[in-house]
Design a protein around this motif. Sequence first.
Motif: not given
Length: 547
Positions: A365-370, A404-408, A423-425, A463-467
Amino acid sequence: MKKSNVAIVIGIVFAVVIVFLLGIIAIFRNFKGGKTKDSMLKHIKVYESDPVKASISLDDNTLYDELPEISKYPLAVTGNADINIEIMTSPEKAGENYESWLIDVARDFNASGATTENGKTIGLSVRSVSSGLAADYIISNKHTPQLFTPSNALWGEYINANGGNVTVYNERLVGNTAGLLIDKNSEYKTAEEIIAAVQEGKINIGYTNPQTSSSGMNLLLTILHNGDAENMFSDQAIESFTKFQNNIPFVAYNTMQMRDSAQKGTLDGMILEYQTYINEPNINKMYNFVPFGIRHDNPLYVVNEDYLSDDEMEAIKQINDYCMSSSSQSVATKYGFNANDDYKTDMQFTGAEVNKALEMYKANKDNGQDIIAVFVADCSGSMYGDPIIQLKESLSNGMQYINENNYVGLVSYSDDVTIEVPIAKFDMNQKAYFQGGINGLTANGSTASYDAVVVAMDMIEKAKKDHPDAKAMIFLLSDGYQNVGYSLSTVEPALKESQIPVYTISYTADADTDAMRKLSEVNEAATINADSEDIVYKIKSLFNSQM
């Protein structure tokens, strides 16, 4: 005037002046800070906790483990006879006004004095539960009525594929169709054209979560089928879904939220059942209805038929016959059912295909998007007791549904705001810190809800600066009663500019749900109203669909 009286007057005047000045400061603060997030942050006290790890559960729990007691969904009609048959139904047939068809039928049936051949009286009870939730009750055997009527046949297939046991008794109780609503000025006239236009980024539509919604599940399977009719799970079919999903700004938690969005006219289109569409003037004036997928003919299933007595089966036959009578069907037609009978489809889906489609949805549903998400926990005094306990439990139990691939990250607030976990992976290490942050939450103080939202926005933007391509969201868990800090009207412009949706979850029966709803509506997110009996289940469902 006596000196004591003079002192009292001076004291009162002084108090009034202080209150006035505080009010002026509050107004100035809101006005001054309302332009940008950064200007507001200058006036918010933000603390940072030292993250502490805690042990996490590795148990493979399921949503079934958190199902609330069925008493949470009381009977809308109660049979009182020798043989009582309960029918669990999707809400569009057992609500109020045009959604009350099955309630009307049940009351008339109970008044008719129906009996079996051996003279036993028959009663019909009606319980309104959304189709996906009802399926979970039946699969888990936590509650099994004798009859079940979801919106469409996909749920019957789903139940049998997951260990439940339902048998089709009547393929159509009342007729209905799922539809794509499209702006009346749109050039697109068919479901295929609308889906293609979304895939090409020409229009924006919203749809309901396929893990809980009949229409949403129907749309998911239709897109996969259109992508590759021979193999719904080929690379070509999945690419068809991801192209569609990449251009979707809004996935509603349930049909009620979708209906509210439709009435605001903020999207080019969305999905809705015809019976709802035709009964909502604000919707059918703005949108055309284009049917899609399999029909929503509200099939009737017998649950665990092998365990029912001959008397119960005879009662079921009489109930079905009564529902199909001309008088009952006439009422259904008046309420908007039994329309679009000329719409036909050759599409059919098995339970195995439904399961596989839902697994594909969760993975793609997120197509690999963080995803970057901040959980904002209300720790004010009004959350003391059961609300804070349920908040902590729902976060702890819902963790397993966060990929687990999300940043929370985790934020708490009362008078001030505390960053509990940066926020971290969301790997095993971050989960341990997240659980430690949850364990340390306690309730006291005032309620600076919108200050906390501003802090969460800032954390996400950093956090979006890195993602930079990450999908961002905030989850606010609260009773909604903000009483210090910034107001929603002040925060709203910056929140709208950020385009970060804020999902709100209320934890008390008397929560300020209107404020929570308005906050969620800023960027088209869901708001969930629940109490201690079902909040954990609803939180898990939300995380399962969004994270």
